[in-house]
Design a protein around this motif. Structure first.
Motif, mmCIF file in Angstrom:
data_model
loop_
_atom_site.group_PDB
_atom_site.id
_atom_site.type_symbol
_atom_site.label_atom_id
_atom_site.label_comp_id
_atom_site.label_asym_id
_atom_site.label_seq_id
_atom_site.Cartn_x
_atom_site.Cartn_y
_atom_site.Cartn_z
ATOM 1 N N ARG A 123 0.901 -1.243 0.081
ATOM 2 C CA ARG A 123 -0.152 0.094 -0.003
ATOM 3 C C ARG A 123 0.770 1.237 -0.098
ATOM 4 N NH1 ARG A 123 -5.544 -0.516 3.427
ATOM 5 N NH2 ARG A 123 -5.725 1.419 2.606
ATOM 6 N N ARG A 124 2.041 1.165 0.100
ATOM 7 C CA ARG A 124 3.027 2.137 -0.045
ATOM 8 C C ARG A 124 3.545 2.343 -1.428
ATOM 9 N NH1 ARG A 124 5.106 0.649 5.120
ATOM 10 N NH2 ARG A 124 6.749 -0.519 4.250
ATOM 11 N N ASP A 146 -2.056 2.865 -3.052
ATOM 12 C CA ASP A 146 -2.917 2.524 -2.098
ATOM 13 C C ASP A 146 -4.302 2.071 -2.490
ATOM 14 O OD1 ASP A 146 -3.730 2.585 0.515
ATOM 15 O OD2 ASP A 146 -4.234 4.663 0.749
ATOM 16 N N SER A 147 -4.873 0.932 -1.966
ATOM 17 C CA SER A 147 -6.138 0.314 -2.082
ATOM 18 C C SER A 147 -6.302 -0.439 -1.090
ATOM 19 C CB SER A 147 -6.095 -0.584 -3.478
ATOM 20 O OG SER A 147 -7.294 -1.261 -3.362
ATOM 21 N N GLY A 153 -1.567 7.472 -4.299
ATOM 22 C CA GLY A 153 -0.215 7.194 -3.577
ATOM 23 C C GLY A 153 0.606 6.290 -4.640
ATOM 24 N N TRP A 154 0.373 6.467 -5.993
ATOM 25 C CA TRP A 154 1.283 5.376 -6.940
ATOM 26 C C TRP A 154 2.689 5.688 -6.994
ATOM 27 C CZ3 TRP A 154 -2.359 2.792 -11.194
ATOM 28 C CH2 TRP A 154 -1.738 1.739 -11.679
#
Ligand SMILES: Cc1cc2nc3c(=O)[nH]c(=O)nc-3n(C[C@H](O)[C@H](O)[C@H](O)COP(=O)(O)OP(=O)(O)OC[C@H]3O[C@@H](n4cnc5c(N)ncnc54)[C@H](O)[C@@H]3O)c2cc1C
Length: 478
Positions: free
Chosen positions: A177-178, A181-182, A294-295
Motif C-alpha cells: 500500500r506504500r 493505495d487500495s 499514492g502510486w
C-alpha cells in the motif's frame, strides 16, 4: 424487451459518457487511411495483417535486406485490432510468464528468458532510433494480491524470477500500500525489470510510418479473401492473394492475422480461439485524485486472481482498467458488435470503485473490447503451409505487445529456412494442444470459465475439471 439493469446508479453515471472506441485510436492526428490495392501487383514478400506481428515482420524484413520488395495487406487500418486495443504492457516474457514457461519448456527457459530480454531491449532501441513517440518506459510492474490465498507460493515465484535475473521484492500489505493505495491489497510482488509500459496506438502508427519510410508498400481496407498456388507448367513459384479490387503475387507470404487467419488457413482455427477482453479508460485524474492513489511503484499492475484485472496510468494520468471477464461467445464469434458489452463494462467499473474508493466521482471516457487470440499453451506458435511459402504465427494469448517482434524474427527465419537459435527452439517447433471442434469447444470453454470463476471465490481451490486440464496441459486464459 429492454430488461431493467441492476447496475448501481453511481457506476452507471461513471459510464454515461464513455465513447465506444479504443482510447488509443481515438486521436485527432490518426493517420489518413492508405488506398486499397487496385489491380495486380507483385512483391517478394506479402504480409497479411497490419498489427504488431505484420508491422514488425515488414520492418525487420527490410532491415535484413533493404532491396526486398515488401507489401502489407491490411483488412481495415493498421493497428485496428488487438494491437491498437490492448493495455500497453510490453513484457519481456515470450512464454506468458515464468511459471507457464517452466511448466512447458523447462530446459529452454534460460534461453527463452535471455531472448525475451534482448527482444524487449531491442524494441526500446528501435523506438528510440526511429523517434517513435509512444511513451515507452521500462517500469516493471506490480502483481497485487487481493486475497490471502493469492500469496501462497509467492516466495517461490519470486525466487524463480530472481534465478532468471529479475529484480523482485515480496511485499506485505503495508509495503504494497506504500506502492499503490487500495484497501483491497494484501501484498504481492514488485518487479522492476522485464516490462515496459507504452502507448500501443502510437507504437502501431509509428511502426507504420517507419515501414513506409523503409519502402514497404501498405494497402489498407484490403482484406485478403483467398490464398492460392498456381500450378502447372510455366507457373512462377509463389502464391496469389485475392483482394476486393485486385490481386497480388508474392514469392513468400506471412499470415499475421491472429485468430482472423483461420478463414484463410483452416488449421489455425484448431489452435486458437477468440476471447473477448474489455477495457475502460478514465478521464485524466486531478492532482488530488492522483495523490490519493499514492502510486509510487511501477505504474502498471495486475492482480493475482485467476480472473485478473490489469491497470495502469497513462502519460496524461488517466487510469486504464481492463480484464476480468474473458468472454468466449459460443461458436467463436468475432463480429465487432461484441466490442461493446455494457454488462462487462458495468462489472469492471464496479470493481474499479471497490478497488479505489478514493476515486469516487471519476468518469470513464472510453470503453472497448478486443479479441485475444488464445491458445491452450498461452504463448505464440508458428507454422508453415503451401510448401513453406507461407508462414504464420498466432496464439499470443494476451501477451503479444512484446512477443510479436520476436515472432517476426522467427517468421523471417522460417521463410528463408535459416537455422538459428530461435528456429531450433521447442517453443517454435511444437504446437499447442488443439481445442476440440464445436460444439464441444464451446461446452469445454464455458465449463472452464465457470470453474475458474469458482476457484476465485473458494480461496483458489481448483476443482476436478481444472486439475484434469492442468494435468494434460490444456489451459484457458486471456
Ligand atoms: C483488450 C486487449 C488487451 C490486451 N492487453 C495486452 C497487454 O497489455 N500486453 C500484451 O502484451 N498484450 C496484450 N494484448 C494482446 C496483444 O494486443 C496482441 O497479442 C497483439 O496485438 C497481436 O498482434 P497481431 O498483429 O498478431 O494481431 P492483431 O493486432 O489482431 O492484427 C491482425 C491484423 O490482421 C488483419 N487481418 C485479419 N484478417 C485479414 C485478412 N484476411 N486480410 C488482411 N488483413 C487481415 C486485421 O485487420 C488486424 O489488423 C491485449 C489484447 C486485447 C484485445
Amino acid at each position: 424487451m429492454v430488461r431493467p439493469t441492476s447496475i448501481d446508479p453511481k457506476v452507471a453515471r461513471s459510464l454515461a459518457h464513455a465513447k465506444p472506441l479504443p482510447f488509443w485510436l481515438d486521436r485527432g492526428d490518426a493517420p489518413e487511411p492508405l488506398p486499397a490495392l487496385a489491380g495486380h501487383v507483385t512483391a517478394d514478400l506479402a504480409i497479411i495483417g497490419g498489427g504488431f506481428t505484420g508491422l514488425w515482420t515488414a520492418l525487420l524484413a527490410k532491415e535484413r535486406d533493404p532491396h526486398r520488395d515488401v507489401v502489407i495487406l491490411e483488412a481495415r487500418t493498421v493497428g485496428w485490432a488487438a494491437s491498437g486495443r490492448n493495455g500497453g504492457f510490453c513484457s519481456a516474457s515470450l512464454t506468458h510468464g515464468i511459471a507457464n514457461g517452466l511448466q512447458r519448456f523447462p530446459e529452454e527457459m534460460p534461453l527463452l528468458e535471455k531472448l525475451g530480454e534482448r527482444n524487449l531491449r531491442e524494441i526500446g532501441e528501435t523506438i528510440r532510433v526511429l523517434g517513435i513517440d509512444c511513451d515507452f518506459e521500462l517500469t516493471g510492474e506490480l502483481n497485487v494480491a487481493t486475497a490471502p490465498w493469492q500469496l501462497d507460493g509467492i516466495e517461490e515465484a519470486a525466487d524463480a524470477a530472481r534465478a532468471f535475473g529479475q529484480h523482485v521484492e515480496v511485499l506485505d500489505a503495508a509495503a504494497m500500500r506504500r506502492e499503490l493505495d487500495s484497501p483491497l491489497l494484501v501484498g504481492g510482488l514488485k518487479i522492476t525489470t522485464g516490462n515496459a509500459m507504452l502507448d500501443p496506438g502510437r507504437l502501431a502508427w509509428g511502426l507504420r510510418r517507419a515501414c513506409l519510410d523503409a519502402g514497404v508498400r501498405i494497402f489498407e481496407h484490403t482484406p485478403v479473401s483467398s490464398i492460392a498456388a498456381k500450378s502447372g507448367p510455366g507457373a512462377t513459384p509463389g502464391l496469389t492473394l485475392t483482394t476486393p479490387y485486385g490481386s497480388m503475387r508474392a514469392g513468400g507470404v506471412v499470415l499475421a492475422a491472429g485468430v482472423f487467419g483461420r478463414s484463410l488457413l483452416r488449421r489455425i482455427g484448431s489452435f486458437v480461439v477468440p476471447v473477448w477482453d474489455y477495457v475502460l479508460m478514465t478521464e485524466p485524474l486531478s492532482p488530488a485524485q492522483l495523490a490519493s492513489l499514492g502510486w509510487n511503484g511501477p505504474r502498471g499492475a495486475s492482480d493475482m486472481s485467476n480472473q485478473f484485472h490489469y491497470f495502469r496510468l497513462t502519460s496524461d494520468n488517466r487510469m486504464l482498467w481492463g480484464g476480468y471477464d474473458a468472454v468466449y461467445y459460443n461458436g467463436g464469434a468475432i463480429g465487432e458488435e461484441h466490442a461493446q458489452s455494457p454488462a462487462t463494462f458495468g462489472r469492471l467499473a464496479a470493481h474499479f470503485f471497490a478497488t479505489f474508493p478514493q476515486l469516487e466521482g471519476v468518469s470513464f471516457t472510453h470503453a472497448w473490447g478486443g479479441i485475444i487470440d488464445t491458445c491452450s499453451r498461452f504463448c505464440a506458435f508458428f507454422g508453415t503451409a503451401h510448401g513453406g511459402r507461407l508462414v504464420y504465427a498466432a496464439g499470443y494469448t494476451g501477451l503479444g505487445v512484446g512477443a510479436t517482434r520476436f515472432a517476426a524474427q522467427v517468421l523471417l527465419d522460417k521463410l528463408s529456412n535459416d537455422d538459428t537459435e530461435r528456429s531450433r527452439l521447442a517453443l517454435v517447433r511444437s504446437k499447442p494442444l488443439p481445442f476440440p471442434p464445436e460444439p464441444a469447444r464451446s461446452a469445454v470453454i464455458q465449463l472452464t470459465r465457470a470453474s475458474i470463476a469458482r476457484a476465485d471465490t473458494q480461496d483458489g481451490r481448483r476443482d476436478a475439471w481444472l486439475r484434469l486440464l492442468d494435468r494434460i496441459g490444456l489451459g484457458f486464459d486471456s
